[in-house]
Motif scaffolding. Sequence first.
Motif, PDB file in Angstrom:
ATOM      1  N   LYS A   1      96.159 -32.183  60.827  1.00  0.00           N
ATOM      2  CA  LYS A   1      96.688 -31.606  59.577  1.00  0.00           C
ATOM      3  C   LYS A   1      95.709 -31.808  58.435  1.00  0.00           C
ATOM      4  N   LEU A   2      95.182 -33.035  58.333  1.00  0.00           N
ATOM      5  CA  LEU A   2      94.251 -33.347  57.242  1.00  0.00           C
ATOM      6  C   LEU A   2      92.976 -32.518  57.346  1.00  0.00           C
ATOM      7  N   LEU A   3      92.522 -32.260  58.548  1.00  0.00           N
ATOM      8  CA  LEU A   3      91.308 -31.467  58.730  1.00  0.00           C
ATOM      9  C   LEU A   3      91.555 -29.980  58.483  1.00  0.00           C
ATOM     10  N   ALA A   4      92.771 -29.537  58.720  1.00  0.00           N
ATOM     11  CA  ALA A   4      93.081 -28.112  58.588  1.00  0.00           C
ATOM     12  C   ALA A   4      93.431 -27.704  57.156  1.00  0.00           C
ATOM     13  N   ASP A   5      94.019 -28.631  56.380  1.00  0.00           N
ATOM     14  CA  ASP A   5      94.558 -28.241  55.081  1.00  0.00           C
ATOM     15  C   ASP A   5      94.291 -29.329  54.039  1.00  0.00           C
ATOM     16  N   ASP A   6      93.694 -28.934  52.898  1.00  0.00           N
ATOM     17  CA  ASP A   6      93.417 -29.901  51.832  1.00  0.00           C
ATOM     18  C   ASP A   6      94.696 -30.454  51.208  1.00  0.00           C
ATOM     19  N   ALA A   7      95.748 -29.654  51.175  1.00  0.00           N
ATOM     20  CA  ALA A   7      97.015 -30.096  50.581  1.00  0.00           C
ATOM     21  C   ALA A   7      97.673 -31.197  51.416  1.00  0.00           C
ATOM     22  N   ALA A   8      97.321 -31.289  52.672  1.00  0.00           N
ATOM     23  CA  ALA A   8      97.908 -32.308  53.545  1.00  0.00           C
ATOM     24  C   ALA A   8      97.536 -33.720  53.080  1.00  0.00           C
TER      25      ALA A   8
ATOM     26  N   ASP B   1      93.339 -45.710  51.016  1.00  0.00           N
ATOM     27  CA  ASP B   1      92.185 -45.509  50.134  1.00  0.00           C
ATOM     28  C   ASP B   1      91.836 -44.022  50.175  1.00  0.00           C
ATOM     29  N   ALA B   2      92.239 -43.301  49.133  1.00  0.00           N
ATOM     30  CA  ALA B   2      92.081 -41.842  49.095  1.00  0.00           C
ATOM     31  C   ALA B   2      90.609 -41.436  49.146  1.00  0.00           C
ATOM     32  N   GLY B   3      89.753 -42.159  48.453  1.00  0.00           N
ATOM     33  CA  GLY B   3      88.326 -41.829  48.430  1.00  0.00           C
ATOM     34  C   GLY B   3      87.705 -41.912  49.815  1.00  0.00           C
ATOM     35  N   GLU B   4      88.030 -42.976  50.526  1.00  0.00           N
ATOM     36  CA  GLU B   4      87.490 -43.150  51.880  1.00  0.00           C
ATOM     37  C   GLU B   4      87.987 -42.025  52.794  1.00  0.00           C
ATOM     38  N   LEU B   5      89.273 -41.701  52.667  1.00  0.00           N
ATOM     39  CA  LEU B   5      89.848 -40.648  53.502  1.00  0.00           C
ATOM     40  C   LEU B   5      89.213 -39.292  53.205  1.00  0.00           C
ATOM     41  N   ARG B   6      89.034 -38.975  51.924  1.00  0.00           N
ATOM     42  CA  ARG B   6      88.386 -37.707  51.547  1.00  0.00           C
ATOM     43  C   ARG B   6      86.985 -37.608  52.143  1.00  0.00           C
ATOM     44  N   THR B   7      86.243 -38.709  52.043  1.00  0.00           N
ATOM     45  CA  THR B   7      84.880 -38.740  52.578  1.00  0.00           C
ATOM     46  C   THR B   7      84.880 -38.512  54.084  1.00  0.00           C
TER      47      THR B   7
ATOM     48  N   ARG C   1      85.736 -34.836  54.822  1.00  0.00           N
ATOM     49  CA  ARG C   1      84.590 -33.967  54.510  1.00  0.00           C
ATOM     50  C   ARG C   1      83.494 -34.106  55.566  1.00  0.00           C
ATOM     51  N   ASN C   2      83.171 -35.340  55.927  1.00  0.00           N
ATOM     52  CA  ASN C   2      82.126 -35.579  56.922  1.00  0.00           C
ATOM     53  C   ASN C   2      82.517 -35.064  58.307  1.00  0.00           C
ATOM     54  N   THR C   3      83.791 -35.177  58.650  1.00  0.00           N
ATOM     55  CA  THR C   3      84.265 -34.673  59.936  1.00  0.00           C
ATOM     56  C   THR C   3      84.145 -33.152  59.997  1.00  0.00           C
ATOM     57  N   ARG C   4      84.519 -32.495  58.904  1.00  0.00           N
ATOM     58  CA  ARG C   4      84.394 -31.033  58.861  1.00  0.00           C
ATOM     59  C   ARG C   4      82.925 -30.618  58.995  1.00  0.00           C
ATOM     60  N   LYS C   5      82.055 -31.359  58.328  1.00  0.00           N
ATOM     61  CA  LYS C   5      80.621 -31.054  58.394  1.00  0.00           C
ATOM     62  C   LYS C   5      80.097 -31.259  59.819  1.00  0.00           C
ATOM     63  N   GLU C   6      80.572 -32.326  60.474  1.00  0.00           N
ATOM     64  CA  GLU C   6      80.190 -32.589  61.864  1.00  0.00           C
ATOM     65  C   GLU C   6      80.553 -31.407  62.762  1.00  0.00           C
TER      66      GLU C   6
ATOM     67  N   LYS D   1      77.765 -31.638  65.680  1.00  0.00           N
ATOM     68  CA  LYS D   1      77.229 -32.990  65.865  1.00  0.00           C
ATOM     69  C   LYS D   1      78.225 -33.842  66.648  1.00  0.00           C
ATOM     70  N   PRO D   2      77.787 -34.988  67.154  1.00  0.00           N
ATOM     71  CA  PRO D   2      78.709 -35.897  67.848  1.00  0.00           C
ATOM     72  C   PRO D   2      79.848 -36.314  66.903  1.00  0.00           C
ATOM     73  N   PRO D   3      81.049 -36.549  67.453  1.00  0.00           N
ATOM     74  CA  PRO D   3      82.236 -36.781  66.620  1.00  0.00           C
ATOM     75  C   PRO D   3      82.375 -38.199  66.060  1.00  0.00           C
ATOM     76  N   LYS D   4      81.342 -38.720  65.458  1.00  0.00           N
ATOM     77  CA  LYS D   4      81.381 -40.078  64.902  1.00  0.00           C
ATOM     78  C   LYS D   4      82.440 -40.190  63.800  1.00  0.00           C
ATOM     79  N   ASN D   5      82.399 -39.310  62.809  1.00  0.00           N
ATOM     80  CA  ASN D   5      83.358 -39.370  61.705  1.00  0.00           C
ATOM     81  C   ASN D   5      84.751 -38.940  62.154  1.00  0.00           C
ATOM     82  N   PHE D   6      84.821 -38.059  63.140  1.00  0.00           N
ATOM     83  CA  PHE D   6      86.091 -37.632  63.716  1.00  0.00           C
ATOM     84  C   PHE D   6      86.832 -38.856  64.262  1.00  0.00           C
ATOM     85  N   ARG D   7      86.103 -39.706  64.972  1.00  0.00           N
ATOM     86  CA  ARG D   7      86.684 -40.937  65.518  1.00  0.00           C
ATOM     87  C   ARG D   7      86.995 -41.941  64.415  1.00  0.00           C
ATOM     88  N   ALA D   8      86.114 -42.044  63.446  1.00  0.00           N
ATOM     89  CA  ALA D   8      86.339 -42.978  62.335  1.00  0.00           C
ATOM     90  C   ALA D   8      87.582 -42.582  61.538  1.00  0.00           C
ATOM     91  N   LEU D   9      87.781 -41.283  61.356  1.00  0.00           N
ATOM     92  CA  LEU D   9      88.974 -40.807  60.658  1.00  0.00           C
ATOM     93  C   LEU D   9      90.225 -41.197  61.445  1.00  0.00           C
TER      94      LEU D   9
END
Length: 182
Positions: free
Chosen positions: A109-116, A128-134, A137-142, A147-155
């Motif tokens: 949900k978070l990756l699909a929609d900013d309002a989520a 921590d909203a800042g960490e989550l936003r980062t 954003r990094n997961t979408r860029k990945e 790229k390998p799903p490093k941020n996807f897993r971290a999220l």
Amino acid sequence: MSTPEHDQEWVSKTRRKKEMNELQDLGVALTRLSNETLKKMALPEELYEAVQAHKKITANGALKRQTQYIGRLMRDVDPEPIRLFLAQLRGENAAHNAFLQRVEQAREKLLADDAALTDFMRDYPETDAGELRTLIRNTRKERELNKPPKNFRALYQALKAVMGSSVDAAGDAADAEDDETA
């Protein structure tokens, strides 16, 4: 006249032996876990050390003796938390599986929609909203760059930690409520 010895339920030798073998098997299952996983469990120090020693033994006779020693130590431990932990590791715990699916759904949900993110922050204000936003954003860029799903897993791990602590707090509150009504 009734004595405490007569009040205890009679248990056959076969049944006792079966119970001891089950405890020994449970102890042997601990020897197959990684050191990091073992540290997460609240094992008595003597049992933890016996499991570590079992991992280092290569001689067959010594291995059998160590296995029997672990079985003996298991008699003094409540086996139920260990069984639950191992079932959770094997994915046999339905409640834990449902929780992991909720975490996965929240991530999607978070990756699909900013309002989520706003909805998530309302449900989990300690996040921590800042960490989550980062991470989002990094997961979408990945994904865009394949790229390998490093941020996807971290999220996922970040969401799991936040949602898990919230579940634990809710469970503690329910336990406290139960204690007050008792």
